[in-house]
Every structure is written in structure tokens, then in C-alpha cells.
Design a protein around this motif. Structure first.
Motif, short mmCIF file in Angstrom:
data_model
loop_
_atom_site.label_atom_id
_atom_site.label_comp_id
_atom_site.label_asym_id
_atom_site.label_seq_id
_atom_site.Cartn_x
_atom_site.Cartn_y
_atom_site.Cartn_z
N ASP A 75 5.63 19.99 -14.91
CA ASP A 75 5.82 19.28 -16.31
C ASP A 75 4.78 19.45 -17.18
O ASP A 75 3.97 19.99 -16.77
N GLY A 76 4.45 18.46 -17.27
CA GLY A 76 3.42 17.83 -18.31
C GLY A 76 2.40 18.12 -17.68
O GLY A 76 1.25 19.14 -18.56
N ARG A 77 1.93 18.06 -16.97
CA ARG A 77 0.39 17.96 -16.33
C ARG A 77 0.23 19.47 -15.36
O ARG A 77 -0.96 19.53 -15.07
N GLY A 78 0.75 20.38 -15.28
CA GLY A 78 1.90 21.20 -14.68
C GLY A 78 1.78 21.93 -13.20
O GLY A 78 1.39 22.39 -12.31
N ALA A 79 2.41 19.83 -12.62
CA ALA A 79 2.50 20.03 -11.32
C ALA A 79 4.16 20.85 -11.18
O ALA A 79 4.68 20.42 -11.87
N VAL A 80 4.30 21.56 -10.26
CA VAL A 80 5.60 21.45 -9.80
C VAL A 80 6.36 20.86 -9.77
O VAL A 80 6.37 20.37 -8.88
N THR A 81 7.81 21.17 -10.84
CA THR A 81 9.01 20.58 -10.62
C THR A 81 9.88 20.92 -10.09
O THR A 81 11.55 20.10 -9.58
N HIS A 82 10.70 22.11 -10.35
CA HIS A 82 11.40 23.75 -10.04
C HIS A 82 10.92 24.75 -9.47
O HIS A 82 9.92 25.16 -10.10
N TRP A 83 11.52 24.68 -8.15
CA TRP A 83 10.96 26.31 -7.47
C TRP A 83 12.07 27.01 -7.15
O TRP A 83 12.95 26.61 -5.63
N SER A 84 12.22 28.76 -7.62
CA SER A 84 13.78 29.22 -6.49
C SER A 84 13.30 29.50 -5.89
O SER A 84 12.31 29.88 -5.62
N ALA A 85 14.13 30.54 -4.89
CA ALA A 85 13.96 31.32 -4.16
C ALA A 85 13.38 32.45 -4.44
O ALA A 85 12.67 32.78 -3.18
N GLY A 86 13.42 32.51 -5.80
CA GLY A 86 12.25 34.20 -6.06
C GLY A 86 10.95 33.49 -5.64
O GLY A 86 10.24 34.54 -5.12
N ALA A 87 10.74 32.58 -6.32
CA ALA A 87 9.79 31.74 -6.64
C ALA A 87 8.42 32.14 -4.61
O ALA A 87 7.80 32.19 -4.34
N GLN A 88 9.61 31.51 -3.84
CA GLN A 88 9.14 31.05 -2.70
C GLN A 88 8.78 32.56 -1.96
O GLN A 88 8.68 32.72 -1.04
N ALA A 89 10.68 33.54 -2.76
CA ALA A 89 9.60 35.31 -1.73
C ALA A 89 8.58 35.75 -1.95
O ALA A 89 7.99 36.44 -1.49
N LEU A 90 8.33 35.15 -3.79
CA LEU A 90 7.15 35.66 -4.34
C LEU A 90 5.17 35.16 -3.58
O LEU A 90 4.86 36.35 -2.82
N TRP A 91 5.16 33.74 -3.89
CA TRP A 91 4.25 33.25 -3.13
C TRP A 91 4.03 32.94 -1.57
O TRP A 91 2.71 32.78 -1.40
N GLY A 92 5.79 32.98 -1.61
CA GLY A 92 5.54 32.22 0.26
C GLY A 92 5.74 30.68 0.32
O GLY A 92 5.51 30.46 1.33
N TRP A 93 5.72 29.44 -0.30
CA TRP A 93 6.40 28.60 0.23
C TRP A 93 7.33 28.01 -0.37
O TRP A 93 7.75 28.72 -0.71
N SER A 94 7.20 27.38 1.14
CA SER A 94 9.02 27.07 0.64
C SER A 94 9.29 25.62 -0.46
O SER A 94 7.81 25.08 -1.05
#
Length: 788
Positions: A29-48
Motif C-alpha cells: 500500500d502507500g505506506r509500504g506494507a505488503v498487500t499482495h504476495w505471490s508464490a514466487g515471492a514466497q519461494a524467493l524470500w521464504g515467507w508464507s
């Protein structure tokens, strides 16, 4: 509002699709908080996804902008941050990170190139067999571009039986999810010749495991197919060629193996001498007499027309192969095909007269000699011409066939020798005898079987009697024929000393047994286990005495009565020496018919022995014009040309002697009766009109009666029988046999039998259950012989 977001600030489907194709995608969002998270992001950063929603970008990157994993380690991930705005107001950020996967996996363009440029033919269809994609190789095979077939059913794009079967197969794969494989030999639209094709149909699934389409990969496996077919051809040749021990049959087996799986037509030409069991010359020079071993049917008669042709090995390319040691691959025209194959009613009738056709010519060689020539033909319009690999196949095939043809040639030769020997040893024509009218048949086994040891004989015996014999020697070929001839000779020898049937078989059994036990010689090869039936017919008494050694009993047909099998005690076969033989006497009225046969007549695949005997009795019971026609009727009904055993059939119609042909007297044991007996004999000879035989008959009667009175015992009987010869028989109760000897100068006796032997045609002694009979025969119609 930009086209990257909707009015609500959510990412548009277009942006999400483009982002997913990159790798790791997230939105804030405008403050920098994550609102959408893809499966690729999960594989890259490790966060579900649950853990990542609400995280700050500062949690994902260091102050230097380096990506940081959930566990704290940093990694290099090129990142792109795009501002998301609505009416010039920033509402968030789209962050995409590349994990370097494009360095290891091709992009969509390379995948498309792989599909299009793959050397095998590939296609993708939906579950209803509509074409979605064709690669370049598939387009070449079908002769249609991808645009021409896309969205169309495969049966519409490429009509045909094969395509219809493939469409059904696609639907099964789509419904079951199970892959299928098929093989076919077919000519596709994009091909000039038919090829062997293999096709794999397999399901294409999405991430959820659902079948979304069906893929097909087709590849040409003609080379492997050809190798497999050649191996199968040789395997079949090993089992099918050589089953027949007939030259023509073996050649036809070669044709059946090779056509149509290997060649469109095959023609086998053999040297003429092969069909007679002989070998050709070591070197074929000059015109060679060839006969086609697999002749086409004669159009007129429907039978194979086997003509002999004189061929010069130097007359043509095909003929030159007769002298070659290897197969030759040739291109021939229609005229040569007509000359060597000659069957214009077959596939060759429509062949092109302008094209050259593929032909392999193979010399047939065995024992270092050329037996003939084998020709294999493929029509130009039918398929691929022969290749170099096919040359090797034909050489191996004909090498196998040559051995079988040579075996058939040797069998033909041995079969001819055995049959000639067999027929030479058997009686020729009908035997003329006053007591019986006879006719006989000998039929060798069917095609491919060796001559057996079946035999028959008609033996004239003293006293107007006749002996009837049939026998069967175990085995086939020359050995069985030789054993048969020796057994026939032994039976004639034993019959000549006037043994009754049971004693004759006992002595014959001893002959076979002793010959078998000899270790140095094998005088009666194959005779152990032989069978024999011996019948003696006495026309004076109207009685048949018979005995059998392992042989079927005869069938008797009395005048006006039904045929019946004689109730005979059958002993063991010859050479076993286990049980004695028993004789049976049967009253046989004048005009009765006796049928003696070997077991080959009773053999049948469809009937048992009892049924065959009933059929034989039914045939014999029918009225018949002659004995010959009755014999033919039996064979026409019961004999099959395909039988594996010989058949010997001997039929005899009895002819009894009437009372006017026989005169008999009972005599006292007193020398004084001799003179009166001579007068009675003179009167009987006068009544028969045989006055010219009076002198000789008086001497014979005086000598035989005197000997019986002097050396024998009562009762004494004298019998005269007028047949084709005049028979004088004197019987007494003694078993002491007289012996012929030459009397010395001063001997008072010893000249009587010498005179009998000189004045008559023959004389002898026959033993009876109560004593013996001394007999003498003299020819009628001849003048009395002067004796010195």
C-alpha cells in the motif's frame, strides 16, 4: 488512474499476468506494507502468504537495497519497484524480483521454438480431437499448415480410417488420463511411400492434475520395423519350411512364408532331375532343364501346370545367377516378369509395363551343387524396392530352404526305391487258382509319408488248397520293405512244408525272434512287432483254417448273408515270443467272400475302429457285379489319400469242388487190397475220361498204399481229386514220414518213392491232427512220361 490498477486500487489481471511471468511479485500500500504476495515471492524470500501480508519493505531489504531472506541471509535478486497511482495520487508499489531462473529455464519463445523445430511430428488436440497445435514436422506429414487445421477435428483435416481410429484414441486418453501407443504401416498425405509409424498419445494436465489436452508424438520406425520383420520372417521360415517332404510342397512353403510380407511374388525354378530324386551336374553348362516348383494354376483345368524349360545360364541377367554364389539385386521389366513368373492372372496383370521393378535372384545351393533359382519380386507401385539388407535376408532364407529341398529330394529318391522294392516283392496281378478268385490292392501312404511294410500273398498249396496271407511290418522306408520281403519269403517257405496256420506263425515268430537276438547280423530289420494273418482254404472240405499274430481278423461274407468279422483268437505280434497262436476253423460255403486287410484301412481321425468295421461290413454286404468292383468300393469308401499308413487289401471268393471231382476209399491194413484198389482207381479214371493217366496213377497208388500198409497204422484212406491236376492222397494214423533215397544196386526196396517222384509233378507229406497224408500230383492233358 493508470491501466495498471483498478478503481479500487487492486492490480489489474493484465498486470498480474505480466508480473507472474517474471518471477517473484509483491504489492504494497502507500505506506509500504505488503498487500499482495505471490508464490514466487514466497519461494524467493521464504515467507508464507499469511506471514508476508503486513510486512514492511524494510523487512525484505537491507538499508543498501539487498534482498534479505526470512532466515536472515541476503541474496542477489534484481528488483524493480513501480509506483501505483490513482488520479495522480500514489496508492502503493509493485515490486518484482528476478531470481535468475531465466538463466536456467528457457522462456516462452524458446519453448515455442522447441515445439516447432522438434524433429518428431508433434500435435496437441483438445479432448474432442480438435487440433490446437501442429509442429512443422507434423505439418509436413499431413501436407497442411497449422492454420489450415487449427480448430478442426482431425477426421475433417485428414480423412481416413487411421485418422478416425486416432480420434477415438484421443477421446479415450482425454477421458481416462492413460497414455496409449499404436503402430501402423500407412502412407500419409505428405509421404510418397508407406512407412511404419509409431505414435504415442499422452494427456496434458494443468497444475491441478486435470487433463486439458492430449499430445501426440509420431515417429517413423521403418528401419526398426524392417529389422523386426526380417527376424520374424526367418523365425517363421525355421518352423514352416521343411514340414513337407515333397519338393513341390517345400517350394510352396517358401512362397507362403515370403508372400506378401516380404515380396509381392516369388517364383522357384529347380533342375528337372531334382523332382526325380537325382542331383544335378556339378557345373551347369549349356541349356539347363528347369521346372517351376510352385507352378500357377492351369486356367483350363485348375491344376498346377508344371512345364520344363531349357534355360541357358548365359542367356540373361536372371539366368546368370544360376552359376553365381550370391544373391543379385536387379531391376527388371514386365517382359522378364512374364517369362519367369508367368501368372498373368495375379497381381502382375495390372503392373506398369513402363516401370522397372525390384527383383532379387538367389541361387539355391546344397551339397555344393546348384539346385535351382529363387526369384523374389516387388512391384514398383506396391512399396519400397529391395535393399541391401534384404539381400542378406533372402540368402539366409534360401539357405534354409535349400536344405529342406535337398531333404525332400532325398526322400523322393528313397521313397521311389522303397515303393519299387515293395511292388517288386508283392504279387503282380490276380492269382489264378481253381479254389478261389482273388483280387488285391496295395496303396502306399499319403504324400509326405514313407512307404510302409504292408504286404499280401496268395500261395497255392497241395490238395487244391490255397493260402491267403496279409501282414504289416513296423516302420517305413527301404528297411520296412526289405523286412516285408524277407517275411513273405519265410511264409512261403513254411507254407511249402504244409504247416497248419498256428504252427506256421509259431515258426515265423521263432525266425523273427532269433534274427533279432543275433548281435552280428540283422536279418529281419524292423520285423519285431510285425503282424500277420494266415488263412488256408480247403475247397474239398469247404473249410477255412486261420491264425493271426497281432493282426485284425478277416471279414467273411457268406452267399446271401451279411458280412461278419470272424471270431478269431488273435495272438501277439511277431518277435515277442510270449504266447502261443491258436487256429480257428470256419465253414465257408461256395461263393463266400473273405476280406483280409491291414490296419491302415481302419485308420481315421474322425471314426473309431468299431465304426470303421461297421462301415466295411456295410460295403461288403452290398450286391456287387464282380470282386474287382467290390474291392474298389471298399477303398473308395474307407481309404483316404492323406492317410499316414499303407493299406493292403486282399479279397477272395471261394470255389468249392463238387462231389464229382472227388473219389475216396477207406482201405484195410492188408496188402491184398492193393490190387482191388488199382481196379477201383482205373474205373474212376475212366469215368473222368483220364484213361491216359491210368498207368502212372496205378504205380503211384500201389506205392503209396503199400507204404501206408507196411509202415503206417490205420485207418488208411485213399482219395483222388480231379482239379487242374490229378491229386492222389493216402492218409494213415502214423506220423512217420517217408524219405526219398536212391537205392543201391543190391537193395530190394527203396525204389518206390523214387518212381513216384519221377512220374509225378511233385509229391510231399502233410501232417494232420490224427496222422499224416502223403500226396502226389500229376499234370492233366500230358502224356505219360517215359522213365529211363
Amino acid at each position: 488512474m493508470t491501466e495498471d490498477t483498478t478503481a479500487s486500487g487492486r492490480l489489474s489481471p493484465k498486470v498480474l499476468a505480466a508480473a507472474r511471468s517474471v518471477g517473484a511479485v509483491l504489492a504494497t500500500d502507500g505506506r509500504g506494507a505488503v498487500t499482495h504476495w505471490s508464490a514466487g515471492a514466497q519461494a524467493l524470500w521464504g515467507w508464507s502468504r499469511q506471514e508476508a501480508i503486513g510486512l514492511e519493505l524494510a523487512d525484505l531489504y537491507t538499508a543498501d537495497g539487498v534482498a534479505r531472506h526470512k532466515d536472515g541471509h541476503t541474496f542477489d535478486a534484481p528488483t524493480q519497484i513501480t509506483a501505483l497511482t490513482v488520479e495522480d495520487q500514489r496508492v502503493g508499489f509493485l515490486v518484482t524480483a528476478d531470481d535468475g531462473a531465466e538463466e536456467q529455464a528457457p522462456d516462452n519463445a524458446l519453448m515455442s521454438s522447441l515445439f516447432d523445430q522438434f524433429p518428431l511430428a508433434l500435435s496437441i488436440t483438445d479432448g474432442e480431437a480438435r487440433v490446437l497445435r501442429h509442429n512443422e514436422a507434423m505439418c509436413r506429414l499431413t501436407g497442411l499448415s497449422e492454420e489450415d487445421v487449427r480448430g478442426r477435428l482431425t477426421t475433417e483435416a485428414v480423412p481416413g480410417v487411421v485418422t478416425a481410429e486416432d480420434a477415438r484414441r484421443v477421446r479415450r486418453v482425454a477421458a481416462t488420463g492413460e497414455p496409449e501407443t499404436t503402430e501402423r504401416f500407412v502412407k500419409l498425405p505428405g509421404e510418397t511411400k508407406a512407412h511404419a509409424w509409431a505414435a504415442d498419445f499422452f494427456p496434458l494436465r494443468d497444475s491441478d492434475g486435470r487433463v486439458r489436452a492430449v499430445g501426440c508424438a509420431a515417429y517413423d520406425y521403418s528401419q526398426q520395423y524392417g529389422s523386426r520383420e526380417r527376424l520374424a520372417l526367418m523365425s517363421e521360415a525355421r518352423t514352416r519350411i521343411g514340414a513337407s517332404l515333397d519338393v513341390t510342397g517345400t517350394a510352396q512353403e517358401v512362397v507362403k512364408v515370403a508372400v506378401p510380407r516380404f515380396a509381392d511374388a516369388v517364383s522357384i525354378h529347380l533342375c528337372e532331375v531334382i523332382f526325380h530324386g537325382d542331383l544335378p551336374a556339378p557345373v551347369l553348362s549349356g541349356p539347363v532343364a528347369l521346372r517351376r516348383a510352385d507352378p500357377p494354376p492351369d486356367q483350363a483345368g485348375g491344376k498346377p501346370a508344371a512345364s520344363v524349360e531349357a534355360v541357358d545360364p548365359e542367356s540373361s541377367r536372371v539366368a546368370r545367377c544360376l552359376a553365381a554364389d550370391r544373391a543379385e539385386l536387379l531391376r527388371v521389366g514386365a517382359s522378364e516378369i512374364d517369362h519367369w513368373f508367368g501368372d498373368t492372372s495375379g497381381p502382375a496383370a495390372d503392373l506398369s509395363r513402363d516401370e522397372s521393378h525390384s527383383l532379387i535372384a538367389v541361387p539355391i545351393r546344397a551339397r555344393g551343387l546348384t539346385l535351382g533359382l529363387a526369384l523374389f519380386l516387388r512391384y514398383a507401385s506396391a512399396g519400397e524396392p529391395f535393399s541391401a539388407d534384404d539381400l542378406t535376408v533372402t540368402e539366409d532364407l534360401i539357405a534354409r530352404a535349400a536344405i529342406c529341398l535337398d531333404n525332400a529330394r532325398q526322400f523322393t529318391r528313397e521313397h521311389g526305391i522303397a515303393e519299387a522294392l515293395q511292388r517288386t516283392l508283392l504279387p503282380h496281378g490276380s492269382t489264378s487258382h481253381s479254389a478261389v478268385e482273388t483280387t488285391a490292392r496295395y496303396l502306399p501312404a499319403g504324400p509326405g509319408a514313407e512307404v510302409g511294410g504292408d504286404w499280401f500273398d496268395v500261395i497255392p498249396l497241395p490238395g487244391a488248397r490255397v493260402g491267403l496271407v496279409v501282414g504289416d511290418v513296423v516302420g517305413h522306408g527301404i528297411t520296412a520293405s526289405a523286412a516285408m520281403g524277407q517275411l513273405r519269403t519265410a511264409v512261403r517257405t513254411l507254407a511249402d512244408i504244409e504247416l497248419p496256420p498256428d504252427e506256421l506263425l509259431t515258426h515265423l515268430d521263432d525266425v523273427v525272434t532269433h534274427a533279432t537276438n543275433e548281435t552280428c547280423t540283422d536279418e529281419l530289420p524292423g520285423a519285431v512287432g510285425a503282424t500277420c494273418l494266415y488263412v488256408v482254404y480247403d475247397p474239398v472240405a469247404g473249410v477255412c483254417s486261420m491264425a493271426a499274430a497281432g493282426h485284425p481278423p478277416p471279414v467273411l461274407v457268406r452267399p446271401g448273408g451279411k458280412a461278419e468279422v470272424v471270431d478269431l483268437a488273435v495272438g501277439p505280434p511277431l518277435g515277442l515270443g510270449s504266447l502261443p497262436f491258436e487256429a480257428t476253423e470256419v465253414a465257408v460255403p461256395d461263393g463266400s467272400v473273405l476280406a483280409l486287410f491291414t490296419d491302415g484301412l481302419m485308420e481315421s481321425r474322425d471314426q473309431d475302429v468299431d465304426a470303421r468295421l461297421d462301415e466295411l461290413k456295410a460295403v461288403l454286404g452290398r450286391p456287387s457285379a464282380s470282386l474287382e468292383s467290390m474291392c474298389d468300393a471298399v477303398l473308395d469308401t474307407l481309404h483316404s489319400c492323406s492317410t499316414s499308413d499303407d493299406v493292403a487289401l486282399l479279397m477272395a471268393r471261394t470255389r468249392g469242388l463238387d462231389n464229382g471231382q472227388v473219389a475216396e476209399w477207406e482201405l484195410n491194413s492188408d496188402p491184398a487190397v492193393v490190387a482191388g484198389t488199382r481196379r477201383q482207381v482205373d474205373d474212376q479214371l475212366s469215368a473222368w475220361g483220364l484213361e491216359e493217366a491210368t498207368f502212372t496213377t496205378e504205380l503211384v497208388v500201389s506205392e503209396l498204399v503199400t507204404n501206408a500198409i507196411r509202415y503206417g497204422s490205420g485207418p488208411i484212406r485213399l482219395r483222388l481229386v480231379k482239379d487242374r491236376s490229378l491229386i492222389c492222397e493216402v492218409s494213415d494214423g502214423s506220423t512217420t514220414a517217408p524219405h526219398l533215397r536212391r537205392a543201391r544196386l543190391h537193395d530190394e526196396g527203396g525204389r518206390g518213392l523214387f518212381l513216384v517222384a519221377r512220374l509225378t509233378e511233385r509229391w510231399g507229406t502233410r501232417y494232420t491232427p490224427t496222422g499224416k497224408i502223403i500226396w502226389a500230383e500229376q499234370a492233366l492233358g500230358a502224356r505219360e512220361r517215359a522213365w529211363e
